[in-house]
Design a protein around this motif. Structure first.
Motif, PDB file in Angstrom:
ATOM      1  N   GLY A  64     -93.029  98.981  25.298  1.00  0.00           N
ATOM      2  CA  GLY A  64     -93.751  97.734  25.534  1.00  0.00           C
ATOM      3  C   GLY A  64     -94.812  97.408  24.508  1.00  0.00           C
ATOM      4  N   PRO A 105     -87.417  93.078  16.893  1.00  0.00           N
ATOM      5  CA  PRO A 105     -87.887  94.418  16.538  1.00  0.00           C
ATOM      6  C   PRO A 105     -86.852  95.520  16.763  1.00  0.00           C
ATOM      7  N   ILE A 158     -85.223 106.078  32.330  1.00  0.00           N
ATOM      8  CA  ILE A 158     -84.196 105.149  32.806  1.00  0.00           C
ATOM      9  C   ILE A 158     -83.287 104.679  31.671  1.00  0.00           C
ATOM     10  N   LEU A 189     -92.886  92.089  16.748  1.00  0.00           N
ATOM     11  CA  LEU A 189     -92.357  90.728  16.830  1.00  0.00           C
ATOM     12  C   LEU A 189     -93.364  89.710  16.288  1.00  0.00           C
ATOM     13  N   HIS A 191     -78.796 105.379  37.043  1.00  0.00           N
ATOM     14  CA  HIS A 191     -79.511 104.234  36.483  1.00  0.00           C
ATOM     15  C   HIS A 191     -79.704 103.141  37.526  1.00  0.00           C
ATOM     16  N   GLY A 206     -81.600  90.330  21.377  1.00  0.00           N
ATOM     17  CA  GLY A 206     -82.857  91.006  21.029  1.00  0.00           C
ATOM     18  C   GLY A 206     -83.414  91.856  22.156  1.00  0.00           C
ATOM     19  N   LEU A 216     -92.485 102.971  29.211  1.00  0.00           N
ATOM     20  CA  LEU A 216     -93.116 101.653  29.222  1.00  0.00           C
ATOM     21  C   LEU A 216     -94.088 101.504  28.068  1.00  0.00           C
ATOM     22  N   ALA A 254     -92.804  90.602  27.927  1.00  0.00           N
ATOM     23  CA  ALA A 254     -92.799  90.438  26.471  1.00  0.00           C
ATOM     24  C   ALA A 254     -92.857  88.959  26.101  1.00  0.00           C
ATOM     25  N   ASP A 300     -79.211  99.751  19.356  1.00  0.00           N
ATOM     26  CA  ASP A 300     -79.239 100.789  20.396  1.00  0.00           C
ATOM     27  C   ASP A 300     -78.051 101.696  20.136  1.00  0.00           C
ATOM     28  N   THR A 325     -92.934  97.026  20.215  1.00  0.00           N
ATOM     29  CA  THR A 325     -91.995  95.915  20.075  1.00  0.00           C
ATOM     30  C   THR A 325     -92.731  94.572  19.949  1.00  0.00           C
ATOM     31  N   ILE A 365     -80.708 106.984  23.150  1.00  0.00           N
ATOM     32  CA  ILE A 365     -80.440 105.690  22.533  1.00  0.00           C
ATOM     33  C   ILE A 365     -80.870 105.636  21.066  1.00  0.00           C
ATOM     34  N   CYS A 382     -83.572  94.614  28.698  1.00  0.00           N
ATOM     35  CA  CYS A 382     -85.006  94.919  28.737  1.00  0.00           C
ATOM     36  C   CYS A 382     -85.660  94.578  30.076  1.00  0.00           C
ATOM     37  N   LEU A 383     -86.222  95.584  30.697  1.00  0.00           N
ATOM     38  CA  LEU A 383     -86.930  95.400  31.964  1.00  0.00           C
ATOM     39  C   LEU A 383     -88.216  94.615  31.745  1.00  0.00           C
ATOM     40  N   GLY A 384     -88.771  94.716  30.570  1.00  0.00           N
ATOM     41  CA  GLY A 384     -90.055  94.067  30.284  1.00  0.00           C
ATOM     42  C   GLY A 384     -89.916  92.710  29.630  1.00  0.00           C
ATOM     43  N   PHE A 423     -91.092 107.426  33.120  1.00  0.00           N
ATOM     44  CA  PHE A 423     -91.123 105.964  33.187  1.00  0.00           C
ATOM     45  C   PHE A 423     -92.343 105.400  32.458  1.00  0.00           C
ATOM     46  N   HIS A 442     -78.869  97.797  30.934  1.00  0.00           N
ATOM     47  CA  HIS A 442     -80.153  98.276  30.388  1.00  0.00           C
ATOM     48  C   HIS A 442     -80.987  97.155  29.790  1.00  0.00           C
TER      49      HIS A 442
END
Ligand code: HEM
Length: 406
Positions: free
Chosen positions: A246, A291, A88, A253, A96, A348, A242, A362, A295, A249, A70, A356-358, A238, A354
């Motif tokens: 995590g 931030p 991932i 911000l 995925h 953002g 993270l 965040a 991609d 970013t 990416i 953002c998993l977090g 993974f 994909h």
């Protein structure tokens, strides 16, 4: 017919140049208006900048693949992706889909909500540094606490957490004109990978109540009916992701928030008076100066758009930060407004599979982090002479935001 109004070489879009880092929005405006399908002969990439093009592009994983990486450096690298630690963020379906389901199981909204007391305590401890009438919002605060949050979740002992932050930052740094990672960056990556590998081995021997131990336990359906556990390399991929995704970013911000609110003191005052605006303030900072600027995807087939053809096997920059300021889709897109009611997709956090998993984590860190800043710097001015931009790949923000309180 080519609908671009100007030839590609009339616009100098160099994502590794100091000019770009100093004012990305200036070049985004030109791209959106004059070259919505831009081709960079220098680097061999294409770029999409309009909201109406980026949104469907991010959704269409059959055309725009994440499988080669990416960042531009990853997508252009001759090294076959199989040799990389699996992450991932660099997988396409069906791989995925399986992996996302699995990691979502340790990243549930309930699990994130349960972290609030730990996050409040961590932010409080670092906000102690924001005493006196001048300090640096990024160097003294926002750069320090997000890594504590994520490494606490992972189960990293307290004394090692800031070292991991330092190892994370080095591989992202770029000199003007430099696309690839430096030697120091590679060494730092190796050091953190080695550290995490040893920690996984320790947790395999003696599990604790932390995310690494849970990732060791969790089962994944690889083929119909066959469930297996994650390998060490998969866990390594993974947790490295993270920590990388995590910490930087959230740190960036909050630094950008200080700069933006420094320029809009009336909105800082409104936020102080009514903290229910915090959620909206986070979204607007993310939209206005998120931030993650872009991609990169890799085309698996030819793409016809605005009269041009992006050939198969091309890197494409999905300029999220240009799309979220596109006046064609977002009313008064150039206005920073924390009370904005925006019903579209705040790109953002990305968009599509994909996304953002977090994001929930965040948002929680961002709101709590801003809340503590409101107390520490109720009235402030930014010292422009000390402002320093970060020069990282894909990421925009500041490394130094000195402020004077009062
Ligand atoms: C303000 C903070 C954050 C921003 C702006 C952000 C932004 C993004 C973006 C744009 C993507 C999509 C990447 C792509 O489509 O290629 C992404 C994915 C991801 N983010 Fe975040 N992120 C933030 C915080 C976090 C945090 C706190 C975590 C976890 C600790 C996290 C973990 C991830 C992961 C694991 C993915 C990959 C998801 C997938 O591939 O399915 N992010 N993030």
């Amino acid at each position: 017919m080519n609908h671009s109004l100007v030839a590609d070489d009339a616009i100098d879009f160099d994502p590794f140049s100091a000019e770009f880092h100093d004012d990305p929005q200036a070049v985004y405006r030109r791209l959106r208006d004059d070259a919505p399908v831009y081709h960079s002969a220098r680097y061999g990439f294409w770029a999409l900048s309009r909201y109406a093009d980026v949104v469907p592009g991010m959704k269409d994983f059959d055309t725009f693949s994440s499988g080669r990486g990416i960042t531009l450096e990853q997508v252009l690298a001759p090294e076959p992706p199989e040799q990389r630690i699996p992450m991932i963020i660099m997988m396409d379906p069906p791989e995925h889909t399986r992996m996302r389901k699995l990691v979502s199981a340790v990243f549930t909204p309930r699990a994130i909500a349960g972290l609030e007391p730990m996050i409040r305590e961590t932010v409080r401890a670092f906000a102690e540094r924001l005493r006196g009438d001048s300090f640096d919002v990024v160097a003294d605060y926002s750069n320090l606490f997000p890594i504590e949050v994520i490494t606490t979740m992972l189960g990293v002992p307290p004394e090692d957490r800031q070292q991991l932050r330092q190892w994370l930052a080095i591989p992202l740094e770029r000199e003007p004109g430099q696309m690839g990672m430096s030697e120091a960056g590679r060494a730092a990556t190796q050091a953190s990978t080695g550290y995490y590998a040893a920690l996984i081995a320790e947790r395999r021997a003696r599990p604790l109540d932390d995310m690494i131990s849970r990732l060791i336990e969790v089962e994944v359906d690889r083929e119909a009916g066959a469930a297996t556990r994650l390998t060490d390399r998969e866990i390594l991929g993974f947790i490295s992701l993270l920590a990388g995704a995590g910490a930087e970013t959230v740190a960036k911000l909050l630094g950008s928030a200080a700069v933006l609110f420094g320029a809009h003191p009336e909105q800082w005052r409104a936020l102080r008076a009514d903290r229910s605006l915090l959620a909206g303030a986070f979204e607007e900072v993310l939209r206005y100066e998120g931030p993650v600027q872009y991609d990169v995807r890799y085309t698996l087939r030819d793409v016809e758009l605005h009269g041009r053809t992006i050939p198969a096997h091309s890197p494409v920059l999905m300029l999220l930060a240009a799309a979220t300021r596109d006046p064609r889709s977002i009313p008064e897109a150039e206005r920073f407004d924390i009370t904005r009611a925006f019903s579209g997709n705040n790109l953002g956090f990305g968009y599509g599979i994909h996304r953002c998993l977090g994001a929930a984590l965040a948002r929680m860190e961002g709101r709590i982090g801003l809340d503590a800043m409101l107390d520490a710097m109720p009235e402030f001015t930014v010292d422009p002479s000390g402002l320093r931009r970060s020069r990282e790949t894909s990421v925009a923000g500041w490394t130094h935001v000195p402020v004077r309180v009062g």
